[in-house]
Structures are given as structure tokens and as C-alpha cells.
Design a protein around this motif. Structure first.
Motif, PDB file in Angstrom:
ATOM      1  N   PHE A 287      22.068 -56.650  19.893  1.00 40.29           N
ATOM      2  CA  PHE A 287      21.167 -57.099  18.830  1.00 40.29           C
ATOM      3  C   PHE A 287      20.694 -55.913  17.980  1.00 40.29           C
ATOM      4  CE2 PHE A 287      16.619 -57.771  17.683  1.00 40.29           C
ATOM      5  CZ  PHE A 287      16.809 -58.701  16.691  1.00 40.29           C
TER       6      PHE A 287
ATOM      7  N   GLY B 108      23.282 -54.704  15.762  1.00 43.22           N
ATOM      8  CA  GLY B 108      23.392 -55.654  14.643  1.00 43.22           C
ATOM      9  C   GLY B 108      22.363 -55.364  13.558  1.00 43.22           C
ATOM     10  N   LEU B 109      21.164 -54.956  13.979  1.00 41.14           N
ATOM     11  CA  LEU B 109      20.127 -54.635  12.991  1.00 41.14           C
ATOM     12  C   LEU B 109      20.557 -53.463  12.105  1.00 41.14           C
ATOM     13  CD1 LEU B 109      16.835 -54.832  15.121  1.00 41.14           C
ATOM     14  CD2 LEU B 109      17.783 -56.547  13.602  1.00 41.14           C
ATOM     15  N   TYR B 110      21.407 -52.610  12.663  1.00 41.08           N
ATOM     16  CA  TYR B 110      21.914 -51.456  11.906  1.00 41.08           C
ATOM     17  C   TYR B 110      23.267 -51.779  11.264  1.00 41.08           C
ATOM     18  CZ  TYR B 110      18.168 -48.636  13.810  1.00 41.08           C
ATOM     19  OH  TYR B 110      16.927 -48.139  14.115  1.00 41.08           O
ATOM     20  N   GLY B 111      23.631 -53.070  11.292  1.00 42.07           N
ATOM     21  CA  GLY B 111      24.860 -53.516  10.630  1.00 42.07           C
ATOM     22  C   GLY B 111      26.125 -53.184  11.397  1.00 42.07           C
TER      23      GLY B 111
ATOM     24  N   SER C 201      23.534 -58.437  10.626  1.00 48.19           N
ATOM     25  CA  SER C 201      22.128 -58.489  11.064  1.00 48.19           C
ATOM     26  C   SER C 201      21.622 -59.932  11.104  1.00 48.19           C
ATOM     27  CB  SER C 201      21.255 -57.629  10.168  1.00 48.19           C
ATOM     28  OG  SER C 201      21.380 -58.034   8.833  1.00 48.19           O
TER      29      SER C 201
ATOM     30  N   ARG D 170      23.438 -62.623  11.511  1.00 45.06           N
ATOM     31  CA  ARG D 170      24.128 -63.321  12.596  1.00 45.06           C
ATOM     32  C   ARG D 170      23.472 -63.002  13.945  1.00 45.06           C
ATOM     33  NH1 ARG D 170      29.408 -61.395  12.133  1.00 45.06           N
ATOM     34  NH2 ARG D 170      29.121 -59.844  13.737  1.00 45.06           N
ATOM     35  N   GLU D 171      23.249 -61.708  14.190  1.00 46.29           N
ATOM     36  CA  GLU D 171      22.642 -61.323  15.472  1.00 46.29           C
ATOM     37  C   GLU D 171      21.233 -61.892  15.597  1.00 46.29           C
ATOM     38  OE1 GLU D 171      23.950 -60.028  18.096  1.00 46.29           O
ATOM     39  OE2 GLU D 171      25.895 -59.761  17.164  1.00 46.29           O
ATOM     40  N   PHE D 172      20.535 -61.968  14.476  1.00 43.33           N
ATOM     41  CA  PHE D 172      19.177 -62.501  14.511  1.00 43.33           C
ATOM     42  C   PHE D 172      19.171 -63.984  14.861  1.00 43.33           C
ATOM     43  CE2 PHE D 172      14.799 -62.512  13.737  1.00 43.33           C
ATOM     44  CZ  PHE D 172      14.426 -61.186  13.726  1.00 43.33           C
TER      45      PHE D 172
END
Lengths: 289, 558
Positions: free
Chosen positions: A97, A100-103, B311, B313-315
Motif C-alpha cells: 500500500f 502504491g502511495l509513491y506510485g 495510488s 487502486r491501492e487505496f
């Protein structure tokens, strides 16, 4: 790499951080010390983009955090003092996750997750929910999350809290290796031995302002403290000499009591501890000792 | 005794400070206003019913007693369930327990303090509800001012006995299962039980009992009324005591029974606590060790949300995982299902299609007004699932704010994760009810279009108000909708529904009028203007709510 220009944070009339200027170049591990409530955590949280400064600027690499927060934050890994994470995610899911926040996603991220969990000895717990992790394990997970996107600089608030000696040693090695490869670490800590052993330079903050900065030798020169330890320098700079003196008095008194009770027990033939515990505590002055 | 005061002191002081800090004139006025309206409504309805009963010879007092007995029995059941759940938090999961258990405070004082805490937390709402009920009885039977203190004396054991029994039941459960597992188990049992009772109550169709043909014989009815409903239950003793005071003859025995039983349960509860609490508390420290198959989620949801940015998608995946792994969250879906079933059942049970010819106007009006009801159901669901979304991120906000996540992406994810299921539900409810009501294509189109726009607005308002009134410190998502912000959200949504219905009433009236005069129905400027106004209001509110929420989130500091 990290540059603060007249960084200020006020809460009403209370000035938590007062016009702090600081520059931490690449390849340096910088220690940020100060007594409780001095403004360390507030400064670090402003650098991380969690708190908004009342005035001043923050530069991470070439990016102004207030003007281009996305680019600036991409360079940063932040490790807070309190490890709050999503309780219902597993360790691996949490790291995925954060990536993911960092793309970032895909096989590269999966490999990195395995690497970091292996490094911090969390591989066995990879698929277990964070709610069953201990405090130290959560701290390790958060440190892993700060490293998952390969940041250029790390801002860390009290990194050793909750870590076992093995984990603490590992973290020291990781930070050392990180700065040797050109990374930057800005670390706040109360463990002065850690700061003395690890940091290239140190700043001491008190009541929101930096009162001293430099290498240990430079701090000694600034305070004309001879070959004093960092602890002695810290107490001198933050007005803790009185505490140091009190500690010395108490230890001397304790020594004196020990001697007296030993003498009495030798005279009466009773064990020193039993005799000492029943006797009233002497209230000697410093001159007495 | 001093240590009991000491143990209770922090809770009392915290409550006082919270009360003082949380007071603003607007907030106090809103809460006071809503409370007063609710009390007056309960009092008013009961006043009318009791006045009618009082006018009926012989069976009037019997009916009044029966009603009170039923109300108190319902209170007793609710309190028992609520105490079981609250006791789990206060006795085993509260943050102050480490300090209390490790301190040299007397075990009995800790027990009494925690029992009091459990009782207050689970009973305050029931106690508030009881005030207008007792007030109505007092006023109707001219009971005099002493009835107030007497009612308190009667009602206290009704609160105390379930608190002790609930705590004792939890104590036994915790000794069998780990506390966190017990919480999961209890959440499901409690919600399923509540849903089951509501469903059962609706399906037996109590409104049939009100029909005259339901009574076979008056004598049977009176005999049934005279027989005590549950002679061994405290609710019956409380009813006897109150009715004895109000209509006589007064008897001390029910009051004596109430207080002696309450005292006995406290003593027995304390004894059980003394024996089982140490082992239960130790067991409660065990974590709910659980390995989960995270890859299943990733394998299913990953490809599904592939078109989204990483971001987002993960969220979205994270939010879905957290929802379905938290028993206190997903178990609410059981209640939701019950709510929808009852809603459709009620529409079906309307006595519209029992006669020969149903008036066209009546069906149209009901179908149209049904929009408001469906909107209210959606607002309640949004308050439960969408409103807490921002608050639930509170503790992890350090991560979100220090990462390069755009807050708009966060809000976007939260909005669509909440809106898509809500929209599905809204369309199902509207289409099904309109099919059941045999609504015309025009009303069907108006219904579907309006509910679509309303859902977009309601969901955005839930997020916006959730960001304006965040509850970052709460650990229980179920408590967030009952906060002040939740109340303001619900009131705003009701205002929106009223506004939309008022605006759309104009074209619907035109449609009915044309039909009544057997004229062809024409789409004119007024109609287009009305629907355009509704669309503008709903879409405008959606945008404004999300913008306000975003602005507020940008200002959050941790």
C-alpha cells in the motif's frame, strides 16, 4: 539535501518552533536533540509535510515542500515516533500500500517487500495482520515502509523506541550504509549515546530555537567543555547542570549511607541491607559530604 | 471507599472537560432542539394513547399497565444486549486497565467502577427515552411531584440488573474465547439478533391486531390482559410498582423485590468477578492471531481496478480489505439487508391492491413520495458507512500526509468506494418499489433519475460533513455516526430531500392534472426547469461538499 529557512510554527501565542535555519547536506547523518517539548517533533513533522509551518521554507533536494509538495515528498521517507498503522492489513499488504502511495507497483515492489521483511526479520509475519504485531515489530514495519520507495533522505523521530538491541544495531547499520551511499538522515533522539556514536553533526534545540550545532568537537569548543561527553554538553546547553549536580549529590549520599550501614553492620554483626533498610534516611547537606 | 472515588475520578473529570470543551451555542442549541422534539414526540404520542386508555372503563388501566410492561421488557432486553457488548470494552479492552490492574486498588472497587462505567455507557440512551414515558404516565394519572423520584427509584434497578448480568455473561465468554474474538462474535450475534427480531416483528404484521376482526372474544382479551406477561422479570415488578402508585392499591413488595434482586445480582456478580476476572483479563491480552489470504484479494481486486492509477487502486483495495476484515463494520450489512427487506415488505403490504380499482393518483403520489423515504434510507446508510470514512484514517494520517498522495485521490477513492454500492442499492430500492406499486414509466423515470442525483449528493455530503466533524480519537466506527457531525449531516440531508420533493412536486402535479383531465401529457418549460433545478442543486451540492471536505482535509494537522 534538507534545508530549513527561518522555519516557524506557532500555536496561538505559543511559539513551538522559532525561525529555525538548518542545512543537512547529502551523505550526512544529522542528530536533532533537545529536551521534551523543545520543538523537535514539530520540526520533523513540518519537514514531513504533516504540519503546516506558520512561516519559513522547507527544501528537500531542489524542491520547495510548500510549492511542490508532491516532488519534495517523493524524495522523503518519514518514520514517526508512534507506530500507528492499519491494524487489519498484513505486513506485506501495508508495504504494498505504501509503495502504491509513491506510485510504485509490480514485481519490483514485491521483491523489495521480501527484501525488507527479510532484513528486519519479519518474513515469518509477512501474512499476519498488523494487529498481532508487537510494538517493536510495528516500528520495524514502519522503518521498512519508509525505505520501500528508496528515498533520498530519511526523517526519523525517535527511531530506537521499542526496538530490541539487535534491531537497534541493525538500524544503526542501515542508516550508516544509507548515508555512505549518499543518502541523508535527520534523526531526533533522546538516546545521547546513539547520537554521539552515529551522528556526523548535531543540533540542540531548546524552546523552539537551535542553541548549538556542529560536530561533537565543535560543540565542545562552543561550550568550552574540554573533553566532555555529549550528555554533559547536552545538560550544559539545555540548563540541565542543576539536575546533574543533584544526581551527583544523591549518588554521593547513597554512597555515604552505604558506608555508614556497612560500618554499623560490621560493628553489630548484622547484614548491612537489613540494618540499612530499618534506619531513618539521613538528610545531609552537600557540605556534610 | 477512597480508592473507589480515586478509580472513578479520571472518568468523571474527563467527561466534565469534554462536555465543557465541546460546548458551543450552536451545538448545544441543535442537540437541545433535536432532543426536545424527540421527547415531545414520544410524550405526545403516549399522552394521546394513555388519555384514550384512561377513558376506557375496566380495561383502561390494564392496557396502560400492559403497555408499560412491554416498554420496560423491551428496555430490559436492549440493555442486556448492550451491556454485554459494552462490558467487553470497559472490563477487558479499555486503555486504563493496565494502570488499574497493576495498582494496589481494591478489586471490588475496580469492579464497581467498571460496572458503573458499563452501565452509564450502555444505558444513557434508554434512560433518556424513559423520561417522556414516565412523564406521560405521571401527567395522565395526576400522580403528583413525588412520582418523579419514585420513578427514578423504580427505574434504577432496571438499569443495574442488566448491567451486572451483561458483565457476568461477558466474563464467562472471555474466559472461553480471547477478548478480540469475543468482540467479533458478539458483534455478529448482536446485529443478527437485532435484525432477526425486527424482521420477525414486521413479518408477523402487528397492524392486523388493531383490526376489529382480530378479536374473537372480549373476555379472552381481558383475561389475557390481567395475566402477568412475565411475573419473574424485573420489568413486571417495576410495572406493578408504578401502576400501584398511579392507580392503586400501592404495594411495597414490587419495589422491595426490585432492589433486593439488584443488590443480590451485584453481590453475585462481584463474587463471580473475584473468581474469574484474573484469568479472563489474562486471556483478553491474547492477540487474535490470524493469517489472512491477502493474495486472494490482490488477485481479484488487482485486475478489476487495473485502469486506475496505482495510488487510487491501492487505496480502494485497502479500503475494501479493511471493511471486510473488520467484523464491527461488515456485520452492519446484515442490518442493511434487513432494512431493505422490511422496506420492500412494507411497500408490498400497503393496502393498495386489495380492492378492485386503485386510484391512479394515489399510486402516483405514493410512488413519488417514496423517493423521500428511499432518500432517507440512503442517508442513514451513508451516515453509517461513508460519514466515518475520513475519521477512520485519523491515526494513519501521518503516512498519507508525508507521502506524495494527492488528497484529491484519497477523497476520490473514498467517494466512489462509498457511492457505487449506495447507488446500486438506491436503484434496486427505487426500481423494485415502483414495480411493486405498478408506477407509470414517467414516475419510474422521475424516480430513477432523482434517486441517482440524490445518491451522488448524499454520498458527497456524508464525506464533506465527515471531514468537517472528524472523530479521530474514536476506536469504534459504529460510534462515529452518532456524533454531533452525524446529526448535522442527517438534518442537512432531510432538508435536501424536502427541497427536491417540493421542486419536483410541480411537474408531478402537472402530470397528475393532465391525466385527471384526460389531456395528453406535455413536457413544458416548467417541467424542464424543475428537473434542471433539481439536477443543479444535487450536482452543485456534490461538488461543494467534496471541495469543502478537501479544503478541511488540507488543513488537518497531526
Amino acid at each position: 539535501m534538507i534545508r530549513l529557512e527561518r522555519l516557524t510554527k506557532t500555536y496561538g501565542k505559543f511559539v513551538a518552533v522559532n525561525a529555525v535555519d538548518l542545512h543537512v547536506p547529502p551523505g550526512e547523518l544529522f542528530g536533532f536533540l533537545g529536551p521534551n517539548g523543545a520543538g523537535k517533533t514539530t520540526t520533523l513533522r513540518m519537514i514531513a509535510g504533516i504540519l503546516r509551518p506558520t512561516a519559513g521554507r522547507i527544501w528537500l533536494g531542489g524542491d520547495d515542500l510548500l510549492v511542490d509538495p508532491m516532488s519534495a515528498k517523493r524524495r522523503l521517507g518519514f518514520i514517526p515516533d508512534r507506530p500507528f498503522v492499519y491494524e487489519k492489513l498484513t505486513g506485506a499488504e501495508f508495504l504494498r500500500f505504501v509503495a502504491g502511495l509513491y506510485g510504485q507497483d509490480g514485481a519490483v515492489v514485491e521483491r523489495r517487500i521480501d527484501e525488507l521483511l527479510e532484513l528486519f526479520e519479519l518474513s515469518v509475519w509477512k501474512h499476519e495482520l498488523v494487529e498481532s504485531y508487537s510494538h517493536g515489530m510495528r516500528q520495524k514495519l514502519i522503518i521498512s515502509s519508509a525505505l520501500i520507495h528508496r528515498p533520498e533522505c530519511i526523517v526519523v523521530d525517535e527511531p530506537m523506541v521499542g526496538l530490541d538491541p539487535r534491531g537497534a544495531r541493525l538500524l544503526k547499520d542501515i542508516f550508516r550504509a544509507f548515508v555512505e551511499r549518499g543518502g541523508t538522515v535527520l534523526m531526533s533522539t533522546h538516546t545521547l549515546e546513539v547520537a554521539q556514536a552515529m551522528c556526523d553533526r548535531i543540533a540542540i534545540i531548546q524552546e523552539g530555537s537551535i542553541v548549538a550545532r556542529g560536530t561533537i568537537d565543535e560543540l565542545r569548543q562552543q561550550t568550552t567543555a574540554g573533553d566532555a561527553s555529549l550528555e554533559e554538553l547536552f545538560l550544559k546547553l539545555t540548563g540541565g547542570e542543576a539536575i546533574q549536580e543533584l544526581a551527583a549529590i544523591l549518588s554521593e549520599e547513597a554512597g555515604l549511607r552505604g558506608q555508614k550501614s556497612e560500618t554499623r553492620s560490621q560493628e553489630s554483626g548484622i547484614g548491612g541491607r537489613a540494618a540499612g533498610s530499618g534506619a531513618p534516611k539521613p538528610r545531609g547537606k552537600r557540605a556534610d559530604s | 471507599m477512597r480508592s473507589l472515588t480515586l478509580v472513578l475520578m479520571p472518568k468523571w473529570r474527563t467527561a466534565r472537560v469534554r462536555f465543557r470543551q465541546g460546548q458551543s451555542p450552536g451545538k448545544a442549541l441543535t442537540i437541545g432542539g433535536v432532543g426536545a422534539v424527540f421527547w415531545l414526540a414520544v410524550f405526545g404520542v403516549l399522552y394521546r394513547v394513555l388519555s384514550y386508555f384512561r377513558g376506557v372503563e375496566e380495561i383502561g388501566p390494564l392496557l396502560a399497565a400492559k403497555l408499560l410492561g412491554l416498554a420496560l421488557l423491551a428496555f430490559l432486553s436492549i440493555l442486556l444486549l448492550s451491556n454485554v457488548i459494552t462490558a467487553l470494552s470497559s472490563f477487558y479492552l479499555a486503555k486504563d486497565l493496565d494502570l488499574l490492574v497493576s495498582s494496589p486498588a481494591d478489586w471490588l472497587h475496580i469492579y464497581l467502577a467498571k460496572l458503573g462505567e458499563t452501565m452509564v455507557h450502555s444505558s444513557w440512551m434508554v434512560a433518556l427515552m424513559a423520561v417522556p414515558i414516565f412523564a406521560a404516565y405521571g401527567v395522565i394519572y395526576d400522580s403528583g411531584w413525588l412520582f418523579g423520584p419514585f420513578a427514578v427509584l423504580v427505574f434504577l434497578p432496571i438499569l443495574l440488573i442488566p448491567a451486572v448480568l451483561g458483565s457476568a455473561f461477558t466474563l464467562i465468554l472471555v474466559n472461553v474465547f480471547p477478548a478480540r474474538r469475543t468482540r467479533d462474535l458478539l458483534s455478529i450475534i448482536a446485529i443478527a439478533a437485532a435484525g432477526g427480531v425486527v424482521l420477525l416483528f414486521r413479518i408477523i404484521r402487528p397492524e392486523r391486531l388493531a383490526r376489529p376482526e382480530g378479536f374473537q372474544s372480549l373476555l379472552d382479551f381481558i383475561t389475557l390482559l390481567r395475566a402477568p406477561t412475565s411475573p419473574l422479570l424485573p420489568s413486571e415488578w417495576a410495572t406493578d410498582a408504578v401502576m400501584g402508585w398511579l392507580v392503586g392499591p400501592f404495594d411495597w413488595l414490587p419495589l422491595l423485590l426490585l432492589w433486593s434482586s439488584a443488590a443480590a445480582t451485584v453481590v453475585l456478580g462481584a463474587a463471580l468477578h473475584f473468581r474469574l476476572y484474573p484469568s479472563g483479563f489474562t486471556k483478553a491480552q491474547e492477540g487474535a492471531e490470524r493469517f489472512v489470504k491477502g493474495w486472494v484479494w490482490q488477485a481479484i481486486l488487482g485486475p478489476l481496478f487495473r485502469p486506475l492509477s496505482v495510488s487510487k487502486r491501492e487505496f480502494v483495495i485497502k479500503d475494501l480489505k479493511l471493511f471486510f476484515r473488520d467484523t464491527t463494520q461488515w456485520s452492519q450489512l446484515i442490518l442493511l439487508a434487513v432494512l431493505v427487506v422490511i422496506y420492500l415488505f412494507n411497500i408490498r403490504a400497503l393496502p393498495l391492491f386489495t380492492g378492485e380499482q386503485v386510484p391512479f393518483n394515489l399510486v402516483t403520489v405514493i410512488s413519488f413520495l417514496n423517493l423521500g423515504l428511499a432518500g432517507f434510507v440512503l442517508a442513514s446508510i451513508a451516515a453509517r458507512f461513508v460519514f466515518p470514512a475520513i475519521s477512520l484514517e485519523g491515526r494513519q494520517m501521518w503516512l498519507l500526509r508525508s507521502s506524495p498522495l494527492d488528497l484529491r485521490a484519497l477523497l476520490w477513492s473514498k467517494y466512489w468506494v462509498g457511492t457505487v454500492p449506495l447507488l446500486g442499492l438506491a436503484l434496486i430500492i427505487t426500481v423494485f418499489t415502483n414495480v411493486i406499486l405498478k408506477a407509470t414509466p414517467f414516475i419510474m423515470a422521475v424516480g430513477v433519475g432523482t434517486i441517482f442525483l440524490l445518491t451522488l449528493a448524499i454520498s458527497a455530503m456524508a464525506l464533506g460533513f465527515g471531514a468537517l466533524y472528524p472523530q479521530f480519537e474514536t476506536e469504534n466506527a459504529a460510534q462515529i455516526p452518532t456524533s454531533f457531525g452525524g446529526l448535522v449531516f442527517m438534518m442537512s440531508t432531510v432538508a435536501l430531500l424536502a427541497l427536491v420533493i417540493m421542486i419536483e412536486a410541480v411537474p408531478v402535479y402537472g402530470y397528475l392534472h393532465a391525466n385527471y383531465l384526460h389531456q395528453p401529457f406535455r413536457v413544458d418549460g416548467v417541467m424542464i426547469g424543475s428537473f434542471a433545478a433539481v439536477a443543479a442543486i444535487c450536482l452543485g451540492l456534490t461538488v461543494v461538499s467534496l471541495k469543502v471536505g478537501l479544503k478541511r482535509m488540507e488543513g488537518f494537522e497531526f
